[in-house]
Design an enzyme around this catalytic site. Structure first.
Site, short mmCIF file in Angstrom:
data_model
loop_
_atom_site.label_atom_id
_atom_site.label_comp_id
_atom_site.label_asym_id
_atom_site.label_seq_id
_atom_site.Cartn_x
_atom_site.Cartn_y
_atom_site.Cartn_z
N TYR A 35 6.75 0.66 -15.99
CA TYR A 35 6.31 0.86 -15.54
C TYR A 35 6.55 2.49 -14.23
O TYR A 35 5.71 3.47 -15.04
CB TYR A 35 6.67 0.55 -14.03
CG TYR A 35 6.34 0.65 -12.20
CD1 TYR A 35 4.78 0.34 -12.11
CD2 TYR A 35 7.29 1.18 -11.31
CE1 TYR A 35 3.90 0.86 -11.04
CE2 TYR A 35 6.06 2.59 -10.24
CZ TYR A 35 4.88 1.70 -10.02
OH TYR A 35 4.61 2.32 -8.83
N SER A 93 4.86 8.13 -9.04
CA SER A 93 5.54 7.18 -8.20
C SER A 93 6.82 7.59 -8.52
O SER A 93 7.34 8.93 -9.66
CB SER A 93 5.85 5.97 -9.31
OG SER A 93 6.87 5.52 -9.07
N1 LIG Z 1 3.70 1.20 -2.61
C1 LIG Z 1 4.36 1.46 -3.44
O1 LIG Z 1 5.84 2.08 -2.15
C2 LIG Z 1 3.99 2.61 -4.33
C3 LIG Z 1 5.38 3.09 -5.02
C4 LIG Z 1 4.70 4.80 -6.41
C5 LIG Z 1 3.69 4.17 -6.87
N2 LIG Z 1 2.74 3.58 -5.83
C6 LIG Z 1 1.31 3.30 -6.84
O2 LIG Z 1 0.17 3.41 -5.37
C7 LIG Z 1 -0.94 3.08 -6.14
C8 LIG Z 1 -1.52 2.18 -5.78
O3 LIG Z 1 -0.66 0.89 -4.77
P1 LIG Z 1 -0.34 0.31 -3.48
O4 LIG Z 1 0.95 0.08 -3.81
O5 LIG Z 1 -1.76 0.55 -2.76
O6 LIG Z 1 -0.21 -1.89 -4.61
P2 LIG Z 1 -1.86 -2.52 -4.18
O7 LIG Z 1 -1.30 -3.38 -4.73
O8 LIG Z 1 -1.82 -3.09 -2.34
O9 LIG Z 1 -2.96 -1.97 -4.70
C9 LIG Z 1 -3.36 -1.73 -6.04
C10 LIG Z 1 -4.70 -2.04 -6.79
O10 LIG Z 1 -4.69 -1.23 -7.74
C11 LIG Z 1 -5.77 -2.93 -8.31
N3 LIG Z 1 -5.51 -3.42 -9.29
C12 LIG Z 1 -4.52 -3.51 -10.37
N4 LIG Z 1 -4.91 -3.32 -11.52
C13 LIG Z 1 -6.09 -3.35 -11.34
C14 LIG Z 1 -7.38 -2.84 -13.17
N5 LIG Z 1 -6.61 -3.01 -14.23
N6 LIG Z 1 -8.60 -2.37 -12.80
C15 LIG Z 1 -8.75 -2.28 -11.03
N7 LIG Z 1 -7.87 -2.45 -9.93
C16 LIG Z 1 -6.58 -2.38 -10.57
C17 LIG Z 1 -5.23 -4.03 -7.63
O11 LIG Z 1 -5.83 -5.28 -7.55
C18 LIG Z 1 -5.37 -3.65 -6.12
O12 LIG Z 1 -5.93 -3.82 -6.02
C19 LIG Z 1 -0.54 2.29 -7.40
O13 LIG Z 1 -0.93 3.46 -8.88
C20 LIG Z 1 1.01 1.99 -7.14
O14 LIG Z 1 2.08 2.04 -9.12
C21 LIG Z 1 3.11 2.73 -5.02
#
Ligand SMILES: NC(=O)c1ccc[n+]([C@@H]2O[C@H](COP(=O)([O-])OP(=O)(O)OC[C@H]3O[C@@H](n4cnc5c(N)ncnc54)[C@H](O)[C@@H]3O)[C@@H](O)[C@H]2O)c1
Length: 257
Positions: free
Chosen positions: A160, A147
């Protein structure tokens, strides 16, 4: 819809595949021919993702799903072992599952802090550990979810940010550790991608949060789309990324440039 077919005959596991970036990645890899296993806690979301991925199939791609927490050690062992037994091996692991918590640090319990680390960092570790012996056999690769908070201050997100800093550090370390085995380990560092996770953050800031601290976190280039990240993950995980190793690719529209 892509016309590429870089994952024909490749077996892949995508965690966090029920939503956001994980879903877009599943669709992208399957549309390029991957035989994919989607893992998430959210069963309805997983079923929808698999349906979307199947409808995007151009070559021999296909997808199935398993409901589990990535922090459940026994479940992770079984998921990887069962998938390898069924499909004959593992070429790519994409660790996208994760969650975010926002709070004033002095009001954050140790339990809350550790619960975020357990999932974002611990769950990523478990999947890497179980997958690596199989990836070595195929000279495969891993793409993790870091991230922009791995490298830049994100107020009220100590747990986080610590978990994502850990993912970035673990990515560099695994890339070195497995350099001679031909396994590549990379990560993406998204910021401001339009997913349920990012869009929920605005409503999570604790009372009294200092808004003046968030200037650099505004998606000034607009929110990115999950597909913008999925495309980079597909590049890293494919032969196009053959000489990219130990890299954490920032994908934030330039906000942290
Ligand atoms: N969206 C952003 O701007 C952003 C920025 C930095 C990092 N990220 C990272 O990208 C990744 C994807 O995030 P996203 O934005 O698509 O979020 P999202 O919430 O759309 O998807 C995350 C998924 O992870 C699943 N999840 C959470 N805890 C879990 C567990 N214990 N076991 C199995 N599944 C689990 C959730 O059910 C969800 O489907 C994450 O690791 C997030 O931290 C996202």
């Amino acid at each position: 819809m892509t016309t590429l077919n870089r994952f024909a005959q490749k077996t892949v596991i995508v965690t966090g595949a029920a939503s956001g970036i994980g879903r877009a990645t599943l669709i992208r890899l399957v549309s390029e021919g991957a035989i994919a296993l989607a893992v998430d806690l959210n069963e309805d979301g997983l079923k929808e993702s698999v349906k979307l991925a199947q409808s995007a199939v151009s070559g021999g791609g296909r997808a199935s799903h398993v409901v589990a927490s990535i922090a459940d050690e026994a479940a992770v062992k079984k998921i990887v072992a069962d998938f390898v037994a069924k499909e004959g091996g593992l070429d790519v692991l994409v660790n996208m599952a994760g969650l975010i918590r926002v709070s004033h640090t002095p009001e954050t319990s140790f339990e809350q802090f550790m619960s975020v680390l357990q999932i974002n960092l611990g769950g990523t570790f478990l999947f890497c550990r179980e997958a690596l012996p199989h990836l070595i056999k195929r000279r495969g690769n891993i793409v993790n979810a870091a991230s922009t908070s791995s490298y830049f201050g994100h107020p009220y997100m100590a747990a986080y940010a610590a978990s994502k800093g850990g993912v970035a550090a673990m990515t560099h370390t695994l890339a070195w550790e497995f350099l001679k085995s031909g396994v590549r380990v990379n990560a993406v560092a998204p910021g401001g991608i339009a997913t349920p996770l990012a869009q929920s953050v605005g409503g999570m800031f604790p009372e009294g949060a200092d808004q003046s601290l968030f200037g650099h976190l505004q998606p000034m280039a607009g929110f990115g789309q999950p597909e913008n990240v999925a495309g980079v993950i597909a590049m890293l995980a494919s032969a196009d990324g053959a000489h990219v190793n130990g890299e954490v690719v920032r994908i934030d529209g330039g906000v942290h440039s």
